[in-house]
Write an enzyme that holds these catalytic residues in place. Structure first.
Site, PDB file in Angstrom:
ATOM      1  N   SER A  99      49.873  78.835  53.969  1.00  0.00           N
ATOM      2  CA  SER A  99      51.208  79.023  54.541  1.00  0.00           C
ATOM      3  C   SER A  99      51.248  78.966  56.059  1.00  0.00           C
ATOM      4  O   SER A  99      52.269  78.600  56.625  1.00  0.00           O
ATOM      5  CB  SER A  99      51.792  80.346  54.049  1.00  0.00           C
ATOM      6  OG  SER A  99      50.916  81.405  54.358  1.00  0.00           O
ATOM      7  N   HIS A 142      53.413  77.856  47.772  1.00  0.00           N
ATOM      8  CA  HIS A 142      54.004  76.883  48.702  1.00  0.00           C
ATOM      9  C   HIS A 142      53.863  75.449  48.177  1.00  0.00           C
ATOM     10  O   HIS A 142      53.725  74.506  48.965  1.00  0.00           O
ATOM     11  CB  HIS A 142      53.365  77.007  50.091  1.00  0.00           C
ATOM     12  CG  HIS A 142      53.805  78.237  50.825  1.00  0.00           C
ATOM     13  ND1 HIS A 142      55.013  78.322  51.486  1.00  0.00           N
ATOM     14  CD2 HIS A 142      53.215  79.446  50.954  1.00  0.00           C
ATOM     15  CE1 HIS A 142      55.130  79.532  52.020  1.00  0.00           C
ATOM     16  NE2 HIS A 142      54.057  80.226  51.707  1.00  0.00           N
ATOM     17  N   LYS A 195      60.456  81.098  46.451  1.00  0.00           N
ATOM     18  CA  LYS A 195      60.482  80.085  47.518  1.00  0.00           C
ATOM     19  C   LYS A 195      61.299  78.874  47.027  1.00  0.00           C
ATOM     20  O   LYS A 195      62.520  78.940  47.011  1.00  0.00           O
ATOM     21  CB  LYS A 195      59.056  79.729  47.943  1.00  0.00           C
ATOM     22  CG  LYS A 195      58.285  80.953  48.467  1.00  0.00           C
ATOM     23  CD  LYS A 195      56.999  80.591  49.143  1.00  0.00           C
ATOM     24  CE  LYS A 195      56.085  81.807  49.332  1.00  0.00           C
ATOM     25  NZ  LYS A 195      56.612  82.838  50.223  1.00  0.00           N
TER      26      LYS A 195
END
Ligand code: PLP
Length: 398
Positions: free
Chosen positions: A183, A211, A242
């Site tokens: 990240s 991610h 996310k």
């Protein structure tokens, strides 16, 4: 009340955090999450959300969430193994394992919980865990909770991982643990090499895909798909907080027996409330939407990544991370300069954040830009133009 006796301890602690320049302030947003948000009374262009596909704040997420709330209620007042499992929880677990081509999946309230619960449940002191030095804080904490022997290998250093695997050969199980996309640096784990080492040294492979899920790889199945090693990964943990709607929730997916053990032993699963029906419903809707339109979103995301990365490089900025990563760290170096740079970007109505020590190493302060499939070309160009103007003003570029 004894608190007055201890109050000074916390006041000193807070003063120390202030003095170190690491006190974090929260910017208050008065709109939905999106490419344009309202904060501090003005509309700004947002480049710091993990909203890679633009589902956060979208009808594609909130409509199925509303439907699920109407049908299944707001909450369950129970953990999964008491009376907190509804048909939609099982449907979502099935859908997630189908999405990743795995045997089963288990839901958590967050990926932090999934990471907190997985290692302690699956590994004992007879085992060893081999973990990348830059893995996410929740992985670090999860590993701290388990009694397996811990080997921390230097970030992406496969020779060091091999050394650690050799040292761990006498252990019963070895588990290699890595983020798929890191990240802070935006780089990808070298999964082809990791699975090769895992096969040579008999180790399980765990990847945190927070991610990556939904947008990395040909069809958004993540870094394993990107490298064509999907069938060589034993455990995937990921978040629904996310790209997948951005509310909260997480999961572990992998081999049937492992998931079954987690249902029996994983403490954040056993001792915490079940995921709210609205999040479950929204995720089912998003996964359907991804099946229908996923390919349509991945094209614009790629275009945005390449446009931003190429224009910034051309302008002379030092940007790092994988060429296909929507996390683009713009290296500034000095912490105060990074923070000032972000403030100046805000005066241009571009919202980016400066990251400095202790989140990243000293002297490596950066602005982390996060791109979304929903940014337009014009918005990307506007952000780059602001970077260039402020870069010149602050003499970061010529
Ligand atoms: C790699 C990684 N794992 C886990 C998490 C935690 O996810 P969640 O927000 O679902 O707890 C994050 C969030 O920042 C992350 O970046």
């Amino acid at each position: 009340m004894a608190y007055p006796k201890f109050k000074g301890i916390y006041q000193t602690l807070l003063k120390d955090i202030h003095n170190a320049g690491t006190y974090k302030k929260e910017r208050i947003i008065s709109s939905k999450q999106g490419m344009n948000i309202t904060t501090e009374g003005k509309e700004v262009l947002n480049f710091c959300a993990n909203n890679y596909l633009g589902y956060s704040g979208s009808d594609a997420a909130s409509n199925p969430a509303i439907e699920a709330t109407k049908k299944y209620g707001f909450g369950l007042s129970s953990g999964r193994i008491i009376c907190g499992t509804q048909t939609i929880h099982k449907q979502l677990e099935e859908k997630i394992s189908k999405f990743h081509s795995t045997e089963d999946a288990i839901l958590y309230s967050s990926c932090f919980d999934a990471n907190a619960g997985v290692f302690e449940a699956l590994l004992t002191k007879e085992d060893a865990v081999l973990t990348d030095a830059l893995n996410h804080a929740s992985i670090i904490d999860g590993i701290r909770l388990c009694s397996a022997e811990r080997h921390i290998y230097r970030h992406l250093d496969m020779a060091h991982l091999e050394e650690c695997l050799q040292k761990a050969q006498s252990k019963r199980i070895r588990m290699i643990v890595t983020d798929g996309v890191f990240s802070m640096d935006g780089d990808f784990a070298p999964l082809p090499k990791i699975v090769e080492l895992a096969s040579r040294y008999n180790a399980l492979v765990f990847v945190d895909e927070s991610h990556a899920t939904g947008f990395i790889g040909q069809t958004g199945r993540g870094v394993p798909e990107y490298f064509g090693v999907q069938d060589k990964i034993d455990i995937i943990n990921s978040t629904l907080g996310k790209a997948m709607g951005g509310a909260s929730g997480g999961y572990t997916t992998g081999h049937k027996e492992l998931i079954d053990v987690l249902r029996q032993k994983s403490r954040p699963y056993v001792f915490s409330n079940s995921l709210a029906p609205m999040i479950v419903g929204a995720t089912l809707g998003i996964l359907d939407d991804l099946e229908r339109t996923g390919q349509t979103l991945l094209g614009p995301l790629k275009r945005n990544i390449h446009l931003f990365r190429s224009r910034m490089t051309e302008a002379g900025f030092n940007i790092i991370g994988h060429k296909d990563s929507p996390i683009v760290p713009v290296m500034i170096g000095d912490a105060a300069l990074a923070s000032m740079f972000a403030d100046k970007m805000m005066t241009q109505n571009i919202y980016v954040i400066g990251f400095s020590f202790p989140v990243v190493p000293k002297g490596q302060a950066r602005i982390r830009v996060q791109l979304s499939a929903r940014h337009t070309e014009e918005q990307i160009n506007r952000a780059v133009d602001a970077f260039i103007a402020i870069g010149k003003e602050t003499e970061i570029i010529k």
